[in-house]
Design a protein around this motif. Structure first.
Motif: not given
Length: 424
Positions: A65, A89, A93
């Motif tokens: 990813h 962030r 994730y």
């Protein structure tokens, strides 16, 4: 075109010296290409920076990813990651991708084809010092992407790992070498080490879910439209004060009609699938034609002795000199070409008549099934039309019958009154 020289930050060590195996997933490629495309079309300023998530087990690393990162200007003018934003962030994730658990394994950016430059070092050092000391760098090369467009070449990207090399002599890296004699000066002090990037080999690995997503994206490309942003619609406060002539009105009407035709000509999912299939086949035919032309050009520039038959070769007693236009003879390539030619008869059916008969039978079966489907659809539509006609006809009969019956009853009443009048 002059050959590009490697960057001074790229190590001279061979990629085979590293045992790190990189498995790149298509979702990363889609994310990187989408980010670069949006960055270019929106004419954004600043570098393109993103993080890579994956798994790291021993010497195997997967890149699964990717996401865009926010950057800020550092104290010395270098571009760095926004620490608080990036930390938040990254945790988001990780919370989403818990099974299997993913971690930060590297970052990506756009670089020249020569490799990373000095402005990329601060971000890489920030990542290896705060998050992962074995982080890799995925460098996308926009210049190679434009040059290789439509040629079907390799991907315009390179994956690097960071190593520390001595600035004096040809000493080995700290991570992958232990040659102490070359990394020490005469006075016994250790020579300074600089951060270098070493190219890694990678392979493409695709999961079942990614295959579905990539197939959907590939099919959606058939219905892509080009939006012209050069002209914008004027607002009410910006209306033009110029008088509208008859010619202008005709042009405006024609533009509206063309826009309506474009809106009406949007492709259906079946058309998108057909266009995608035909485009893939056309690209395959073009690629085959290109490869055949390469083989033909190679065989044409061989020495004359390779271009003549055995009888002609035995009749000649002299050997012609090799010219500059002739290529060097490679027997491995010639054997591969000969093996390919020997396999061609296998692809051609031995009995052509039987093959043509079977092909015609299959074509007839397909046409018959299509015809039966059309007949079935037409029959269904006719039945629906008959039902609707019966409903409308019944309503009309009831309306006409009601008026008719009322008139008959009135006539019967008048007749009964006439017959009873003499009796009274």
């Amino acid at each position: 075109m002059a050959a590009s020289h490697p960057s001074s930050l790229v190590s001279d060590h061979n990629s085979s010296d590293s045992g790190l195996q990189i498995h790149l997933h298509p979702l990363v490629l889609l994310t990187v290409s989408d980010l670069i495309t949006r960055h270019t079309l929106r004419q954004r300023k600043g570098p393109i920076v993103g993080a890579l998530l994956g798994q790291h087990n021993g010497r195997d690393m997967t890149l699964e990813h990717a996401f865009e990162c926010q950057v800020i200007d550092g104290d010395q003018g270098h571009v760095l990651l926004h620490q608080d934003w990036f930390q938040t962030r990254l945790m988001q994730y990780k919370d989403v991708h818990k099974e299997p658990a993913l971690e930060l394994v590297g970052w990506f950016t756009a670089t020249p084809s020569t490799g990373p430059e000095i402005q990329h070092v601060p971000i890489h050092q920030q990542i290896i010092q705060n998050y992962n000391e074995t982080a890799v760098l995925l460098a996308f090369h926009p210049s190679e992407a434009l040059a290789e467009a439509g040629k079907g070449g390799k991907l315009p990207l390179t994956i690097y790992e960071s190593i520390y090399e001595s600035t004096r002599g040809n000493g080995k890296s700290r991570r992958n070498g232990t040659d102490a004699d070359q990394s020490m000066d005469v006075d016994g002090q250790e020579a300074p080490l600089d951060l270098k990037f070493r190219e890694l080999t990678y392979s493409i690995e695709t999961g079942e879910a990614e295959m579905i997503g990539v197939d959907f994206v590939a099919r959606g490309g058939g219905n892509a439209t080009n939006v012209d942003t050069s002209t914008k619609q004027k607002g009410k406060g910006q209306a033009s004060q110029a008088p509208v002539t008859e010619g202008d009105s005709k042009v405006a009407n024609s533009q509206q009609e063309a826009k309506a035709m474009n809106d009406a000509s949007l492709l259906s999912p079946e058309d998108e699938e057909l266009i995608t299939s035909l485009t893939a086949r056309a690209n395959a035919v073009k690629m085959l034609h290109t490869r055949i032309q390469v083989l033909k050009a190679y065989l044409t520039h061989l020495p004359p002795s390779y271009l003549t038959s055995a009888a002609e070769a035995n009749g000649k007693t002299t050997t012609e000199p090799t010219t500059s236009s002739q290529v060097e003879t490679n027997h491995v390539i010639l054997r591969s070409i000969q093996a390919l030619i020997n396999r061609l008869p296998i692809l051609i059916p031995a009995d052509g008549t039987t093959f043509n008969h079977e092909s015609l039978a299959e074509k007839s079966d397909v046409a018959l099934v299509s015809l039966l489907g059309g007949i079935t659809k037409s029959t269904k539509e006719m039945r629906e039309m008959g039902k609707k006609f019966d409903i409308v006809n019944s309503a009309r009969q009831r309306k006409r019958g009601g008026s008719r019956y009322g008139q008959a009853y009135a006539e019967m009443d008048d007749l009964a009154e006439e017959q009873m009048a003499p009796m009274g």
